[in-house]
Design a protein around this motif. Structure first.
Motif, PDB file in Angstrom:
ATOM      1  N   TRP A 109     105.159  -0.173  75.227  1.00 43.39           N
ATOM      2  CA  TRP A 109     104.803  -1.374  74.464  1.00 43.39           C
ATOM      3  C   TRP A 109     105.990  -2.312  74.260  1.00 43.39           C
ATOM      4  CZ3 TRP A 109      99.901  -2.011  74.641  1.00 43.39           C
ATOM      5  CH2 TRP A 109      99.026  -0.932  74.574  1.00 43.39           C
ATOM      6  N   TRP A 129     104.031   4.255  68.096  1.00 47.83           N
ATOM      7  CA  TRP A 129     103.701   3.628  69.378  1.00 47.83           C
ATOM      8  C   TRP A 129     104.915   3.494  70.295  1.00 47.83           C
ATOM      9  CZ3 TRP A 129      98.716   2.960  70.634  1.00 47.83           C
ATOM     10  CH2 TRP A 129      97.784   2.975  69.596  1.00 47.83           C
ATOM     11  N   CYS A 188      94.822  -4.295  74.406  1.00 45.21           N
ATOM     12  CA  CYS A 188      95.974  -4.824  73.693  1.00 45.21           C
ATOM     13  C   CYS A 188      96.045  -6.341  73.865  1.00 45.21           C
ATOM     14  CB  CYS A 188      97.231  -4.180  74.263  1.00 45.21           C
ATOM     15  SG  CYS A 188      98.744  -4.907  73.687  1.00 45.21           S
ATOM     16  N   ILE A 198     100.719  -3.050  66.415  1.00 46.57           N
ATOM     17  CA  ILE A 198     101.596  -2.118  67.122  1.00 46.57           C
ATOM     18  C   ILE A 198     103.040  -2.584  67.057  1.00 46.57           C
ATOM     19  CG2 ILE A 198     102.174  -1.224  69.414  1.00 46.57           C
ATOM     20  CD1 ILE A 198      99.180  -1.336  70.055  1.00 46.57           C
TER      21      ILE A 198
END
Length: 153
Positions: A87, A82, A9, A59
């Motif tokens: 996140w 997600w 990420c 995302i």
């Protein structure tokens, strides 16, 4: 969240060409989304506009504006598929760290009163409610209050 997922990420600056993908998430997760122009104007204005990507998959995103000594998170969103995987916290912590680097003394944000999940995330990261903005957000049946939250850095 596994280390491999975290390593794959990246958080990077939002570019104008990202806006078309950002708006898809915005429309997916909010009943009253920002417009493409809102995002484009934020990028052009030089706000801290970021996207969260994993292997070229967008995302999430966020936008933070800096004042003389405080940061204001204007929007933050994670794609529905997600969510509930850490996140949002990762992106929010990025903005908190960025605000510290910019020598802010606090971070402000507004959250819908009904968005209990987001408000709980903010509280876990140390935000405290400092006010209520009556009728701040549009809602299906009129207007909804916003909780004003602040994190002292």
């Amino acid at each position: 969240m596994s280390d491999a997922l975290q390593q794959a990420c990246q958080i990077r600056e939002m570019r104008l060409e990202d806006v078309s993908r950002v708006i898809l998430i915005e429309r997916e997760i909010f009943l009253f989304p920002w417009t493409e122009m809102n995002f484009a104007d934020s990028v052009k204005a030089g706000y801290h506009c970021r996207v969260l990507e994993q292997n070229d998959v967008l995302i999430g995103y966020g936008i933070m504006m800096m004042g003389p000594d405080e940061a204001h998170i204007l929007t933050i969103g994670i794609s529905a598929q997600w969510q509930h995987q850490g996140w949002g916290g990762k992106l929010l912590q990025y903005f908190i760290d960025l605000a510290k680097q910019q020598e802010a003394v606090s971070v402000l944000l507004d959250v819908r009163e009904s968005n209990i999940g987001a408000a709980n995330l903010y509280r876990r990261l140390g935000f405290k409610q400092i006010a209520v903005r009556k009728g701040y957000y549009p809602a299906m049946c009129g207007r909804e209050d916003a909780l004003v939250m602040r994190l002292e850095l």
